[in-house]
Write an enzyme that holds these catalytic residues in place. Structure first.
Site, short mmCIF file in Angstrom:
data_model
loop_
_atom_site.label_atom_id
_atom_site.label_comp_id
_atom_site.label_asym_id
_atom_site.label_seq_id
_atom_site.Cartn_x
_atom_site.Cartn_y
_atom_site.Cartn_z
N LYS A 82 51.51 106.89 8.47
CA LYS A 82 50.14 107.39 8.51
C LYS A 82 49.42 107.02 7.22
O LYS A 82 50.03 106.95 6.16
CB LYS A 82 50.15 108.90 8.72
N SER A 158 45.59 115.08 13.60
CA SER A 158 45.03 113.99 12.82
C SER A 158 45.92 112.75 12.77
O SER A 158 45.50 111.72 12.23
CB SER A 158 44.75 114.47 11.40
N SER A 182 48.94 118.53 13.67
CA SER A 182 48.50 117.14 13.62
C SER A 182 49.54 116.10 13.99
O SER A 182 49.22 114.94 14.18
CB SER A 182 47.94 116.81 12.23
#
Length: 477
Positions: A82, A158, A182
């Protein structure tokens, strides 16, 4: 999508193929890159692609396998990280155009170090929304990240790019992060397996209340394999909260649970979060059906009362708004204007909070932690939906698309961030429109392996109608 070839294999299948010399990491990377080239223009999973890094690492891995000396337990396996996981030479702008010119990092963060040492082939960095504060793939910097099952749907957030990359076959292993859902929310909306681990067992730089790094993959085995890599100490000690947890991750795939192992296991189940959005009937039915599968194997299944509440959810929402408002308020006015308008409006809800109100909001996090522990401590595991709703439209910022109710969908996931307990996800079915339905399986702190063993058992025991038809685009009936 184009023929995935070797990209359709899980990490454990790739490693078996390398050992048996049926194919090489270079050949696997070629198929993965072809799939990315075909799907990425529409899906937008990547913030930064690193093809030269990946090709160099794949070639080195191929040489090691040819010589019979693999370097680590994921040697030659493609993986993404990420955007907010630091890697040398790449900035971390937190998904927002306001920080687009952040300088690149000079060194790898802890998880990136572990991945490199274990032989992972890094494909690049995946997208996230502004400040990681949306359960959607909408970003002022990256645009819109879409769901491979249907590009009209959100992949969640997210860890939006992580989920999209995993579900699209852009490598088998993916590292996301989770502070209120997330990792699990996007995994649930893209039919993936995932784990929000016990807080502090994976080093995070910088650490924060409830924040963890966790894996997403197409199988529970691959989630466990990722944890064996991620959950190691950082030699530089950058995470002052890190707790060493010696867990037998390999037992998830080497000694899977049998039906008889479920006898006497005490399972709690709830399909009412207690606050926020009501649970859609199809989602509640899928979780009830999953609980029945556990009961049929001999587990004792009991319904538990909701332990979140609208009051607590609102207080934690205010706490998180204030945290993000502090970040945005510190920006120069011209940069502040570049933040996603939805995020700006959401954070402004905390702009006039008094000190006493701020403390009340913080105390809400403590109260929810206590409530979660009290409700779950008598069970070996607790089953619930991952989210009360299916995937929203890709352009929406949240399931309600309203800043005033921005966090109304995290009543099932948020409690386990605050209580520090592990919570895994696995697909449990599909609704009438074909949207995946995620099952959450939570357990006690530092019992991550047991949670994953239960998740893997269910993954094997669930009905065929709940099994995603990988690669990408259907269900098995």
């Amino acid at each position: 999508m184009s023929d995935p070839g070797l990209a359709a294999l899980t990490a454990t299948e790739l490693l078996a193929g390398y050992r048996e010399r049926r194919f090489t990491p270079v050949e696997v990377l070629q198929d993965v890159e072809a799939l990315i080239d075909a799907g990425e223009p529409e899906l937008s999973a990547f913030y930064v692609r690193e093809p030269e890094v990946a090709r160099t690492q794949a070639a080195a891995s191929a040489r090691r396998w040819a010589e019979g000396r693999p370097e680590g337990i994921i040697d030659g396996v493609p993986i993404t990280l990420k955007e907010n996981i630091a890697t040398a030479g790449t900035p971390t702008p937190s998904g927002t155009a306001a920080l687009a010119d952040n300088p690149p990092h000079t060194e790898d963060g802890p998880v990136a170090v572990h991945v490199k040492r274990a032989g992972g082939v890094r494909l690049g960095k995946t997208t996230m929304p502004d400040y990681g504060m949306l359960s959607a793939g909408v970003s002022s910097l990256h645009g819109i990240t879409r769901n491979p099952w249907n590009p009209a749907w959100t992949s969640g957030g997210s860890s939006s790019g992580s989920a999209t990359a995993a579900a699209a076959g852009f490598g088998p292993l993916h590292a996301g992060s989770d502070i209120g859902g997330s990792v699990r929310l996007p995994a649930g909306w893209t039919a993936l397996a995932s784990l929000k681990p016990t807080w502090s067992i994976i080093p995070v730089d910088p650490p924060y209340l409830g924040r963890v790094i966790g894996p997403l993959a197409r199988s529970v085995e691959d989630v466990a394999l990722s944890m064996a890599v991620f959950a190691q100490p950082d030699a530089q000690g950058r995470d002052y909260t890190h707790t060493t947890s010696e867990q037998d991750w390999a037992s998830v795939w080497e000694r899977p649970l049998r039906d008889e192992d479920l006898r006497g296991v005490r399972i709690g189940v709830h399909v009412d979060a207690g606050g926020g959005l009501p649970t859609e009937p199809a989602i509640a039915a899928a979780v009830e059906a999953a609980a029945a599968v556990f009961a049929q194997a001999g587990a004792t299944v009991e319904r538990i009362e909701p332990f979140c509440s609208q009051e607590l959810l609102t207080l934690v929402d205010r706490f998180l708004r204030l945290r993000s408002w502090a970040d945005i308020k510190a920006l120069p006015r011209d940069r502040r204007a570049k933040v996603l308008p939805y995020i700006r409006e959401w954070t402004l809800g905390a702009a006039d909070m008094s000190g006493i109100e701020a403390m009340e909001a913080y105390h809400g996090t403590v109260r929810l932690r206590a409530a979660t522990h009290a409700a779950t401590h008598g069970f070996d595991a607790v089953l619930s939906p991952v989210a009360p709703n299916g995937a929203a439209p890709a352009e929406w910022h949240a399931p309600t698309n309203d800043p005033d109710t921005a966090l109304e969908h995290i009543g099932y996931t948020l409690p386990y961030n605050l209580s520090e307990q592990p919570a895994a996800t696995v697909n449990a079915g599909f609704d009438e429109s074909g949207r995946p339905i995620g099952l959450q399986i939570a357990g006690h702190r530092f019992q991550d392996v047991q949670v994953l063993r239960l998740a893997r058992w269910y993954e094997q025991a669930r009905p065929s109608s709940a099994v995603p038809a990988w690669p990408w685009g259907g269900r098995r009936d």
